[in-house]
Motif scaffolding. Structure first.
Motif, PDB file in Angstrom:
ATOM      1  N   GLN A  79      -8.126   1.248  -4.403  1.00 25.01           N
ATOM      2  CA  GLN A  79      -7.948   2.503  -3.672  1.00 25.01           C
ATOM      3  C   GLN A  79      -9.048   2.730  -2.646  1.00 25.01           C
ATOM      4  O   GLN A  79     -10.216   2.402  -2.870  1.00 25.01           O
ATOM      5  N   TYR A  81      -3.155   0.614  -3.564  1.00 25.36           N
ATOM      6  CA  TYR A  81      -2.582  -0.722  -3.406  1.00 25.36           C
ATOM      7  C   TYR A  81      -2.096  -1.280  -4.741  1.00 25.36           C
ATOM      8  O   TYR A  81      -2.709  -1.033  -5.787  1.00 25.36           O
ATOM      9  N   LYS A 131      -5.409   5.729   0.142  1.00 25.17           N
ATOM     10  CA  LYS A 131      -4.535   4.580   0.332  1.00 25.17           C
ATOM     11  C   LYS A 131      -4.673   3.750  -0.941  1.00 25.17           C
ATOM     12  O   LYS A 131      -5.758   3.271  -1.272  1.00 25.17           O
ATOM     13  N   VAL A 185       0.185   5.553   0.788  1.00 17.35           N
ATOM     14  CA  VAL A 185      -0.746   6.616   1.175  1.00 17.35           C
ATOM     15  C   VAL A 185      -0.240   7.920   0.587  1.00 17.35           C
ATOM     16  O   VAL A 185       0.892   8.347   0.845  1.00 17.35           O
ATOM     17  N   GLU A 208       0.825  -1.202   0.000  1.00 17.64           N
ATOM     18  CA  GLU A 208       0.000   0.000   0.000  1.00 17.64           C
ATOM     19  C   GLU A 208       0.864   1.259   0.000  1.00 17.64           C
ATOM     20  O   GLU A 208       2.021   1.256   0.412  1.00 17.64           O
TER      21      GLU A 208
END
Length: 537
Positions: free
Chosen positions: A274, A323, A321, A241, A239
């Motif tokens: 997301q 991924y 976030k 951010v 992940e």
């Protein structure tokens, strides 16, 4: 009352504990110790695992239940690598002798010896009729005769360093110890269908036990039992951010006035790849929120009387976030084209100006790519292969219609997408596009190019991302990273099926204006990325 509340809480806890934990493809169910320190090849004989060891020069028979040693056989050579089982005998390829030996596990006698057709052999597999062999630093997998080692056919290896090798009755499985990845591939052409990270840092032998995949690791000296299923249609991995400020600026260099200006910004939402960590905000205040015919939400801003040398600037702020998202699709479990819901077919099989599906070039391309294929997965994959074989990436500005792009053989990500969508829809496979703002290498970065790709609908699985421009690579593993995979460096803002009443054929943003007199109008839009550190829990 307190007693009843306690009982309710207890019931909830019991229900939670009793719920089965769904594992997905690549998850480690358990592991057992390798019988010695330098494990290489691995195979399964229907009851026991067999593991070849490079240092002890032994092949060990292992109980897969508890890892206990059942028996052992001296290896015919001094550098044993790949190992496989043909229902009667063990086959072992030796890296030093460059020979492949067939061993009777009961008598421990080598009953047959054939020449190895490759140098630096690694993996060995049996497909029920023929042997398959892999070699380090070889970009091919070879199907060979068990009579004399003659190469029958060769297919592309997923990477340049294939190592472990096994066959599950339909597909080949290959490990790469340098990339620490395991791949499921189609044995007819080498297409990588599924890939996931190996359980250890030095993945070697692979074995198939009927429903589970086994992998032995040279560094951890353990044998891992791995789940292979599609309980979870996608896996979220690493992940990231990030906060993005998307800026859209319209500049009037005059000398006259822009009378009206409408600016539209696509609003990102929570998706498989997301999670928005807070509501998306805008500056200045939006005029209204609109929804186009594809279901895309759009923030609308209105300006009036933009004088010469005056700018109109709008900002969108989003924190998400994101991924690495890998989809798990087994082609034989995909439904038929007739299983696709009617509302999906009616919406995402229509023609549009950029697609021109009925054009002779598109129709010819579909016929050549798809042939008599009826499986939706393979329709999408064969068109993907066709597009990357007939096009090269070139960012030259402007978006031509799909037939023109296919004819000239190059295009931008949007033009690749138009060609791919046109061909999929012409073949009866629903397709749409996704548009995004992209993290450009560094987390603190700037994007003014953006990126668009395609999603196809697979009955039983749903929408699958396909990125034909980024998939235009040589190695099958790199191609597969654009078929059912998204990196954690994209924030999807836009999902559409064609021309939009607000965004038109663009994504992220669009603008329209009216003017009185002569106006030179310049539009700039870009995303500014900032990495975010979340507080530790």
């Amino acid at each position: 009352m307190a007693h009843n509340a306690y009982l309710k809480l207890l019931v909830i806890l019991v229900l939670l504990v009793s719920q089965p934990v769904l594992s997905t493809t690549g998850d480690t169910l358990r592991s057992i110790p390798a019988p010695y320190k330098y494990p290489q090849g691995l195979t399964f004989d229907g009851q026991y695992l067999w593991n070849a060891d490079r240092n002890s020069d032994m092949i060990y028979k292992v109980n897969p239940g508890d890892g206990s040693l059942v028996d052992s056989i001296p290896t015919p050579g001094y550098v044993p690598r790949g190992l496989t089982w043909d229902s009667k005998r063990l086959w072992c390829v030796d890296g030093e002798e460059q020979l492949i030996f067939a061993i009777n596990p009961t008598t421990k006698i080598v009953e047959k010896t054939i020449y190895c057709p490759v140098s630096r052999p690694t993996g060995l597999a049996w497909d029920g009729k023929h042997l398959w062999i892999a070699a380090d630093r070889d970009d091919k997998l070879h199907k060979i005769s068990s009579e004399d080692g003659t190469t029958i056919t060769s297919i592309p290896a997923p990477t340049l360093n294939p190592w472990g090798l096994t066959f599950d009755g339909t597909y080949l499985w290959v490990s790469d110890r340098y990339k620490n990845m395991i791949y499921m591939i189609e044995p007819s052409n080498g297409d990588v269908i599924i890939s996931f990270e190996a359980p250890g840092p030095h993945s070697c032998g692979l074995a198939w036990s009927g429903s589970k995949l086994w992998n032995v690791d040279y560094q951890t000296d353990r044998i891992y039992e791995l789940t292979i299923n599609d309980n979870t249609p996608f896996i979220r991995l690493e992940e990231k951010v990030q906060e993005v400020e998307f800026i859209h600026q319209t500049r009037n260099f005059g000398p006259d006035t822009i009378k009206t200006l409408d600016v539209y910004l696509a609003i990102p939402e929570n998706l498989n790849n997301q999670d928005l960590l807070q509501p998306v905000t805008f500056d200045p205040e939006i005029t209204d929120i609109l929804t186009d015919k594809w279901g895309q939400k759009v923030a609308h801003f209105q300006f009036e009387d933009l004088a010469p040398a005056e700018f109109a600037t709008v900002h969108m702020f989003a924190t998400a976030k994101m991924y690495d998202t890998r989809y798990i699709v087994f082609p034989d479990r995909v439904g038929t084209l007739n299983d696709i819901p009617k509302e999906i077919r009616e919406k995402y099989l229509v023609d549009d100006v950029k697609f021109s599906m009925k054009n002779d070039l598109i129709q010819k391309g579909v016929k050549e790519a798809v042939g008599n294929e009826t499986n939706p997965y393979w329709i999408g994959r064969k068109i993907f292969n066709y597009v990357i074989a007939h096009m090269e990436y070139e960012l030259a500005g402007g978006w031509n219609v799909a037939p023109a792009v296919l004819e000239r053989g190059n295009g931008s990500c949007s033009e690749y997408s138009f060609v791919y969508i046109a061909m999929c829809r012409a073949a009866g496979l629903p397709a749409r596009y996704a548009g995004s703002i992209v993290v450009r290498n560094d987390d603190a970065s700037y994007d003014d190019v953006f990126h668009r790709w395609v999603e196809i609908y697979l009955p039983g699985y749903g929408w699958l991302p396909v990125d034909p421009s980024r998939g235009d690579k040589k190695l099958p593993a790199d191609q597969a990273n654009s078929f059912g995979y998204l990196s954690n460096g994209v924030l999807i803002t836009t999902v559409g099926g064609g021309g939009s009443e607000y965004l038109e054929w663009g994504y992220n943003s669009n603008e329209r204006w009216t003017s009185k007199g002569r106006c030179k109008v310049v539009v700039e839009n870009f995303g500014e990325w900032t990495p975010v550190e979340l507080p530790s829990e």
